[in-house]
Design a protein around this motif. Structure first.
Motif, PDB file in Angstrom:
ATOM      1  N   ASP A 153      56.253  85.963 -59.907  1.00 46.36           N
ATOM      2  CA  ASP A 153      55.185  85.990 -60.902  1.00 46.36           C
ATOM      3  C   ASP A 153      54.408  87.300 -60.797  1.00 46.36           C
ATOM      4  O   ASP A 153      53.437  87.409 -60.063  1.00 46.36           O
ATOM      5  N   TRP A 154      54.838  88.284 -61.566  1.00 50.98           N
ATOM      6  CA  TRP A 154      54.187  89.593 -61.541  1.00 50.98           C
ATOM      7  C   TRP A 154      52.788  89.552 -62.170  1.00 50.98           C
ATOM      8  O   TRP A 154      52.007  90.473 -61.967  1.00 50.98           O
ATOM      9  N   THR A 155      52.462  88.477 -62.870  1.00 48.42           N
ATOM     10  CA  THR A 155      51.139  88.403 -63.488  1.00 48.42           C
ATOM     11  C   THR A 155      50.034  88.244 -62.451  1.00 48.42           C
ATOM     12  O   THR A 155      48.862  88.378 -62.778  1.00 48.42           O
ATOM     13  N   GLN A 156      50.408  87.946 -61.212  1.00 47.84           N
ATOM     14  CA  GLN A 156      49.420  87.833 -60.133  1.00 47.84           C
ATOM     15  C   GLN A 156      49.037  89.201 -59.577  1.00 47.84           C
ATOM     16  O   GLN A 156      48.082  89.316 -58.821  1.00 47.84           O
ATOM     17  N   ASN A 157      49.791  90.238 -59.938  1.00 48.44           N
ATOM     18  CA  ASN A 157      49.528  91.600 -59.460  1.00 48.44           C
ATOM     19  C   ASN A 157      48.480  92.284 -60.333  1.00 48.44           C
ATOM     20  O   ASN A 157      48.397  92.034 -61.530  1.00 48.44           O
ATOM     21  N   SER A 158      47.750  93.190 -59.729  1.00 46.61           N
ATOM     22  CA  SER A 158      46.963  94.126 -60.522  1.00 46.61           C
ATOM     23  C   SER A 158      47.820  95.382 -60.665  1.00 46.61           C
ATOM     24  O   SER A 158      48.868  95.499 -60.037  1.00 46.61           O
ATOM     25  N   ALA A 206      60.121  89.180 -68.182  1.00 47.93           N
ATOM     26  CA  ALA A 206      59.756  90.598 -68.269  1.00 47.93           C
ATOM     27  C   ALA A 206      58.949  90.815 -69.543  1.00 47.93           C
ATOM     28  O   ALA A 206      59.311  90.333 -70.612  1.00 47.93           O
ATOM     29  N   SER A 207      57.857  91.536 -69.401  1.00 45.96           N
ATOM     30  CA  SER A 207      57.044  91.907 -70.548  1.00 45.96           C
ATOM     31  C   SER A 207      56.018  92.926 -70.080  1.00 45.96           C
ATOM     32  O   SER A 207      56.095  93.417 -68.955  1.00 45.96           O
ATOM     33  N   SER A 208      55.061  93.212 -70.936  1.00 44.51           N
ATOM     34  CA  SER A 208      54.032  94.191 -70.582  1.00 44.51           C
ATOM     35  C   SER A 208      52.730  93.478 -70.232  1.00 44.51           C
ATOM     36  O   SER A 208      52.543  92.300 -70.561  1.00 44.51           O
ATOM     37  N   PHE A 209      51.834  94.201 -69.571  1.00 50.34           N
ATOM     38  CA  PHE A 209      50.530  93.638 -69.217  1.00 50.34           C
ATOM     39  C   PHE A 209      49.783  93.152 -70.456  1.00 50.34           C
ATOM     40  O   PHE A 209      49.008  92.205 -70.376  1.00 50.34           O
ATOM     41  N   GLN A 210      50.020  93.767 -71.614  1.00 47.90           N
ATOM     42  CA  GLN A 210      49.314  93.335 -72.826  1.00 47.90           C
ATOM     43  C   GLN A 210      49.722  91.925 -73.244  1.00 47.90           C
ATOM     44  O   GLN A 210      49.004  91.272 -74.000  1.00 47.90           O
ATOM     45  N   ASN A 211      50.851  91.434 -72.744  1.00 52.98           N
ATOM     46  CA  ASN A 211      51.338  90.093 -73.086  1.00 52.98           C
ATOM     47  C   ASN A 211      51.114  89.085 -71.960  1.00 52.98           C
ATOM     48  O   ASN A 211      51.757  88.043 -71.935  1.00 52.98           O
ATOM     49  N   ILE A 212      50.230  89.378 -71.038  1.00 50.21           N
ATOM     50  CA  ILE A 212      50.100  88.566 -69.823  1.00 50.21           C
ATOM     51  C   ILE A 212      49.810  87.096 -70.124  1.00 50.21           C
ATOM     52  O   ILE A 212      50.351  86.204 -69.466  1.00 50.21           O
ATOM     53  N   ASP A 213      49.000  86.811 -71.131  1.00 47.51           N
ATOM     54  CA  ASP A 213      48.695  85.415 -71.461  1.00 47.51           C
ATOM     55  C   ASP A 213      49.925  84.688 -71.988  1.00 47.51           C
ATOM     56  O   ASP A 213      50.146  83.512 -71.662  1.00 47.51           O
ATOM     57  N   VAL A 214      50.723  85.373 -72.774  1.00 49.29           N
ATOM     58  CA  VAL A 214      51.950  84.772 -73.301  1.00 49.29           C
ATOM     59  C   VAL A 214      52.960  84.554 -72.174  1.00 49.29           C
ATOM     60  O   VAL A 214      53.617  83.518 -72.100  1.00 49.29           O
ATOM     61  N   VAL A 215      53.067  85.527 -71.280  1.00 45.86           N
ATOM     62  CA  VAL A 215      53.968  85.388 -70.134  1.00 45.86           C
ATOM     63  C   VAL A 215      53.583  84.144 -69.338  1.00 45.86           C
ATOM     64  O   VAL A 215      54.447  83.329 -68.981  1.00 45.86           O
TER      65      VAL A 215
END
Length: 131
Positions: free
Chosen positions: A34-39, A8-17
């Protein structure tokens, strides 16, 4: 059997996630979603679909990783993990997490493990704790 995790994190941390996700997968952990695949959701139906997927992913996890700074959604996922007695690794890039002006009561419960340091140290501490 590999343990399941969710981040869990924010979109601003997507690279770290993505970095932490990849490092845990390399160590044979299983990522539940993997929520990072979502827009960003464009409508309420998308929000509901994503919310259901993320809720289920947290409930399926053996542990949750929360990367601060994190937004309201991450803190709701944090609450789901607390309610389900799921171990939480709470990462902070600095010591602010111990400052009474910035911390939360819930950050200091027994199943919450605070980690301050580098992302590499976070992954290593998770790996060593979950052996």
């Amino acid at each position: 059997m590999p343990k399941n995790f969710y981040i869990a994190s924010s979109f601003q941390n997507i690279d770290v996630v993505r970095y932490v996700r990849d490092q845990l997968i390399i160590k044979d952990f299983h990522h539940t979603y993997d929520w990072t695949q979502n827009s960003r959701a464009a409508n309420l139906e998308e929000l509901q679909r994503i919310g259901n997927a993320e809720k289920q992913a947290v409930q399926l996890a053996d542990f949750l990783v929360v990367l601060l700074p994190a937004g309201k959604g991450s803190h709701i996922e944090f609450g789901i993990a607390l309610a389900n007695d799921i171990k939480i690794y709470l990462y902070s890039p600095n010591e602010d997490i111990y400052d009474m002006d910035f911390t939360s009561t819930f950050y200091h419960l027994d199943n919450v493990h605070i980690i301050v340091g580098t992302y590499e140290q976070l992954v290593e501490k998770i790996f060593m704790s979950e052996l």
